[in-house]
Motif scaffolding. Structure first.
Motif, mmCIF file in Angstrom:
data_model
loop_
_atom_site.group_PDB
_atom_site.id
_atom_site.type_symbol
_atom_site.label_atom_id
_atom_site.label_comp_id
_atom_site.label_asym_id
_atom_site.label_seq_id
_atom_site.Cartn_x
_atom_site.Cartn_y
_atom_site.Cartn_z
ATOM 1 N N VAL A 9 4.943 16.280 0.046
ATOM 2 C CA VAL A 9 5.179 16.488 -1.385
ATOM 3 C C VAL A 9 5.102 17.965 -1.746
ATOM 4 N N ALA A 38 3.135 14.089 -9.064
ATOM 5 C CA ALA A 38 4.231 14.462 -8.159
ATOM 6 C C ALA A 38 4.076 13.793 -6.805
ATOM 7 N N GLU A 39 2.830 13.702 -6.384
ATOM 8 C CA GLU A 39 2.605 13.140 -5.052
ATOM 9 C C GLU A 39 2.833 11.635 -5.008
ATOM 10 N N LEU A 43 -7.865 20.096 -1.079
ATOM 11 C CA LEU A 43 -7.369 18.757 -1.383
ATOM 12 C C LEU A 43 -8.268 17.646 -0.849
ATOM 13 N N LEU A 54 -4.373 11.749 -0.739
ATOM 14 C CA LEU A 54 -4.490 12.677 0.384
ATOM 15 C C LEU A 54 -5.964 12.861 0.717
ATOM 16 N N VAL A 68 5.250 10.134 -5.790
ATOM 17 C CA VAL A 68 6.652 9.829 -5.480
ATOM 18 C C VAL A 68 6.672 8.831 -4.337
ATOM 19 N N HIS A 69 5.798 9.086 -3.376
ATOM 20 C CA HIS A 69 5.734 8.178 -2.238
ATOM 21 C C HIS A 69 4.762 7.054 -2.485
ATOM 22 N N GLY A 70 3.970 7.201 -3.544
ATOM 23 C CA GLY A 70 3.030 6.144 -3.888
ATOM 24 C C GLY A 70 2.026 5.851 -2.791
ATOM 25 N N GLY A 71 1.905 6.735 -1.830
ATOM 26 C CA GLY A 71 1.040 6.480 -0.690
ATOM 27 C C GLY A 71 -0.420 6.620 -1.049
ATOM 28 N N PRO A 72 -1.251 6.405 -0.078
ATOM 29 C CA PRO A 72 -2.677 6.548 -0.343
ATOM 30 C C PRO A 72 -2.997 7.987 -0.699
ATOM 31 N N ARG A 130 -9.635 14.732 -3.509
ATOM 32 C CA ARG A 130 -9.089 14.479 -4.841
ATOM 33 C C ARG A 130 -8.047 13.361 -4.804
ATOM 34 N N VAL A 184 0.822 -1.216 0.000
ATOM 35 C CA VAL A 184 0.000 0.000 0.000
ATOM 36 C C VAL A 184 0.852 1.260 0.000
ATOM 37 N N LEU A 185 2.161 1.094 -0.020
ATOM 38 C CA LEU A 185 3.044 2.257 0.010
ATOM 39 C C LEU A 185 4.298 1.957 -0.799
ATOM 40 N N GLN A 186 4.686 2.931 -1.584
ATOM 41 C CA GLN A 186 5.968 2.832 -2.287
ATOM 42 C C GLN A 186 7.033 3.471 -1.405
ATOM 43 N N PHE A 201 -7.222 12.739 3.648
ATOM 44 C CA PHE A 201 -7.477 13.265 4.979
ATOM 45 C C PHE A 201 -6.921 14.657 5.161
#
Lengths: 472, 359
Positions: free
Chosen positions: A179, B25-26, B17, B34, B28-32, B20, A143-145, B36
């Motif tokens: 970011v 760019a975001e 935000l 945003l 980069v972390h590949g996270g869930p 959406r 679920v995270l890179q 929240f």
């Protein structure tokens, strides 16, 4: 550095001013990393090196997990889990394990005197270990890179508002916020300050000034106590620990907001919980969801049979109890909550969803049963040993009808009034949240409450008592 | 997010935000995504903040004026951090004052410096037992100076777990564990406390950065209300508490006797340890007056406390009543000398100290 200290006031003013004055987002993040390490190093500078080394290791291990295929992915994850838990185990549970090992050997007739390890517990290790561990676990779960920036990961683990006593902020929740630079919004900033005022009010005025003295006196009393004093002592502690810990979390959320970051709620009016599942959805939410996602669900959660699910619950709560401290009293506290959850699940399975349970009076009754059971468990959480816990429980259930009554009328009133208004607030707001309440309240009420809280903080001149959760 | 999110969408101006999906760019972390952001109540923040700041400043000023109008003034709070900062000033050859608040109020550092040739470090503690500090100095291998120990029997022999003992232990513990943050807080607090932070009652003395305490004029004035009020505070404090109901009286008394004997033994051991390194100690019984003197003489008679202490430790002692020039002082609130008298008293005490310490 304690939130309720003058050093923090100066530190925060300097950091916030510098942060919003700097244009470059990279420089701002560097500033936050430096500030966070100063914040942490102000307790014990060498422990900042420990914090950095675990963070750097997890950063590297996260990349290895992402790159690896098949069974080596699991091996890298195991390395990360072992590294984090062994660090936690050594610093937090070293002496506890040795003492219990010695006790076990004595049972089979072997006399062994282990050396007492003079280990200083790094403040907040239980929290930042989990911040860091969530990163490798989430990468493994897919679920995270992994982040490319070590600096960003260092900041995610060590961000000073959450660093030492939570909330446990998962890297996956924080890294995306790094970011793009947040914009300075006056409403958000002021709301952050109001939350910090509220948190400090809860800690300094309500927990330390109004409740701590009575709870300490009752739990520290070596003789038998009448039922009223015993119950009041436990109720005082139940309110104290809520205001202490929720106060810290509220301060942390407020401080983060002032810097443009968003942390999730850690408490949601827990003493208005109806049932124990509901309680754990409201109390220390960041820990309960951590244990749910990374322990309970991997163990099979409730997808397995009823018995296995019950065992899973008990295991999770056992470890949750142990997380709070290296003592069997914490284990019993955790097991009691595990037992409560099992009973609740069994009751639900037996009774099902009945219409009569939707009645307000029934909910209120169930809420008070939940509160009573939670208070009962607090006895083990607060008592430093089982002798005290047993004496307290005996007192609470009328075991000492001729025991001593040591609380003065003023103390009884303080506990009663603070707890009554706390319960009133929890029940009034249980379906909503503070933001909604503040939006709906007349402006003058919010202004007056904010000013009153600030004045009370200044006038009580808190003695900088450490937050209870620092020891965990 | 809680289920009340949709309500917020109606009530509050939601941040941009809110729901959406993440941009390139975001990821980069590949996270869930945003998903929240905390909702921010949309209320007139600027106006409210101005009002709050004005009210808080007004209330703080009003409190300050009120406190000063009833005779209160700024003074440092005596806490473990101030004690620790003072403890750090102890050098191998230092003269150190330990014990209780009589050592604080009655001994003037300037006069002692003039008479002894070295400025003492003030480590006595209000309502504190001197033993933990004595033990700490005895264990400090670098220290081989001189200790002036103010002796009030009820405080010095306070058993473990009682407030006087805990006060001393907490201070000593802090001196070994003080964090940079705690030290910084103390340095930030001191200028504030010296100017704007009146203490809460009972207020009858001031404390400076060297931990020298001086009785305020209002308390030293003969027959003042404050003086009478403070006098009445001492009596219950110095009256032996009744045995707890859950312990038989004889068991309790035996425990107390044992605790006192242990304290005697520990004190002797600490003094011997200090002496072995070339250190010196002198016990000082400082003036006490009125009803409190009668109470102390009755509950902790000299023959059972002071005399065995000097015999056991083989240390010199100065008992104020033994010397007319020291016995002629009156403590306005029964327990401490006035600021003016403390200077004269210290001047008269110096020759006795020099003689006792062989200086």
């Amino acid at each position: 550095m304690l939130f309720n200290s003058l050093t923090f006031v100066v530190f925060f003013v300097v950091v916030v001013t510098a942060y919003w004055s700097i244009h470059s987002w990279t420089a701002r993040k560097n500033l936050l990393v430096t500030a966070s390490y100063i914040f942490y190093g102000a307790w014990n500078p060498p422990f900042a090196a420990l914090l950095f080394s675990t963070t750097a290791m997890d950063f590297w291990l996260g990349r290895q997990i992402a790159k690896a295929k098949g069974s080596s992915r699991r091996a890298w994850l195991v390395a990360s889990v072992c590294m984090n838990l062994s660090m936690l185990g050594f610093f937090k549970y070293g002496n506890f394990l040795l003492e219990n090992f010695q006790w076990l050997l004595a049972r089979i007739g072997i006399i062994y005197h282990p050396p007492h390890l003079d280990i200083l517990l790094p403040v907040g290790i239980s929290f930042y270990t989990f911040h860091s561990l969530s990163y490798t676990l989430d990468i493994y779960r897919g679920v995270l890179q992994p982040t490319r920036s070590l600096r960003d990961f260092i900041l995610a683990v060590s961000f000073f508002p959450q660093l030492v006593a939570g909330p446990i902020v998962r890297a996956g929740d924080f890294l995306p916020q790094l970011v793009r630079p947040p914009a300075l919004r006056i409403g958000q900033f002021m709301w952050g300050l109001l939350l910090m005022t509220l948190g400090l009010f809860e800690k300094i005025v309500l927990a330390d000034t109004m409740l701590a003295g009575s709870a300490d006196r009752i739990f520290g009393y070596a003789g038998p106590l009448v039922a009223l004093d015993s119950w009041l002592g436990v109720i005082a502690f139940g309110s104290q620990i809520f205001f202490d810990f929720a106060g810290y979390s509220t301060c942390a959320i407020g401080a983060a907001l002032c810097l443009g970051f968003h942390l999730k709620d850690n408490f949601r009016f827990p003493y208005a919980a109806i049932g124990f599942s509901d309680f754990w959805r409201r109390w220390h939410i960041s820990l309960s969801t951590f244990l749910r996602d990374y322990l309970y669900i991997p163990l099979g959660g409730n997808r397995v049979g009823w018995t296995r699910a019950a065992i899973n619950l008990v295991i999770v709560m056992f470890l949750g109890g142990l997380w709070h401290g290296a003592a069997w009293t914490f284990v019993v506290w955790g097991l009691l909550h595990g037992f409560y959850l099992v009973i609740e699940h069994a009751s639900r399975a037996l009774v099902g969803e009945q219409a009569w349970t939707d009645n307000f009076a029934v909910k209120l009754l169930l809420g008070f049963v939940t509160y009573g059971a939670v208070c009962l468990a607090w006895v083990f959480f607060r008592a430093s040993d089982f002798t005290i816990a047993t004496r307290m429980l005996r007192g609470m259930f009328g075991g000492y009808p001729h025991g001593d009554a040591i609380l003065a009328t003023r103390e009884i009133l303080q506990i009663g009034i603070v707890t009554f208004f706390m319960m009133l607030a929890h029940w009034s707001l249980r379906e909503t949240n503070v933001e909604t309440a503040v939006t709906r309240l007349p402006r003058w009420v919010v202004t007056a409450a904010w000013a009153l809280m600030a004045c009370a903080i200044i006038l009580t001149q808190g003695s900088s008592n450490a937050f209870i959760y620092f020891q965990f | 997010m809680p289920s009340s999110t949709s309500n917020f969408k109606r009530i509050l101006r939601l941040p941009r935000l809110f729901f959406r999906t993440p941009t390139e760019a975001e990821s980069v972390h590949g996270g869930p995504p945003l998903e929240f952001e905390r909702p921010i109540p949309q209320i007139p923040w600027r106006g409210m903040t101005v009002v709050v700041v004005l009210v808080v400043i007004g209330a703080a000023l009003a409190w300050e004026f009120y406190c000063r109008s009833i005779g209160y003034g700024p003074t440092l709070n005596d806490n473990e951090d101030l004690w620790t900062i003072t403890r750090q000033r102890v050098r191998p050859e230092s003269v150190v004052i330990i014990g209780d608040s009589r050592g604080w109020f009655d001994l003037d550092l300037d006069e002692l410096q003039k008479g002894l040739g070295i400025r003492p470090v003030q480590l006595a503690m209000g309502g504190g037992c001197g033993y933990p500090v004595l033990a700490d100095l005895a264990d400090d291998k670098t220290f081989h100076g001189t200790i002036i120990c103010s002796f009030v029997p009820r405080l010095f022999f306070a058993p473990p777990g009682t407030p006087p003992m805990e006060r001393g232990e907490k201070a000593v513990r802090r001196s070994h564990t003080q964090t940079p943050a705690q030290q910084a807080s103390q340095y930030i607090a001191m200028p504030l406390e010296e100017r704007v932070a009146p203490r809460l009652p009972p207020y009858f003395g001031t404390l400076d950065r060297e931990r020298r305490a001086r009785m305020i004029e209002q308390c030293a004035r003969p027959g003042s209300e404050l003086q009478k009020r403070i006098q009445q505070i001492w009596l219950p404090l110095f009256t032996p508490p009744p045995p707890p109901s859950y312990v038989p009286k004889d068991v309790f008394m035996a425990k107390m006797k044992d605790a006192i004997e242990t304290r005697f033994r520990d004190t002797v051991r600490a003094v011997e340890k200090l002496r072995a390194r070339g250190g010196k100690i002198v016990f000082v019984r400082l003036p006490v007056s009125g009803g409190l003197k009668a109470l102390e003489d009755q509950t902790t008679p000299r023959k059972q406390t002071w005399d065995p202490l000097l015999q056991g430790t083989r240390a010199p002692g100065i008992y104020f009543e033994d010397f007319p020039e020291l016995a002629s002082f009156n403590c306005p609130e029964w327990s401490h000398l006035s600021a003016g008298d403390s200077v004269e008293f210290s001047k008269r005490l110096v020759p006795h100290l020099r003689a006792a310490l062989g200086m």
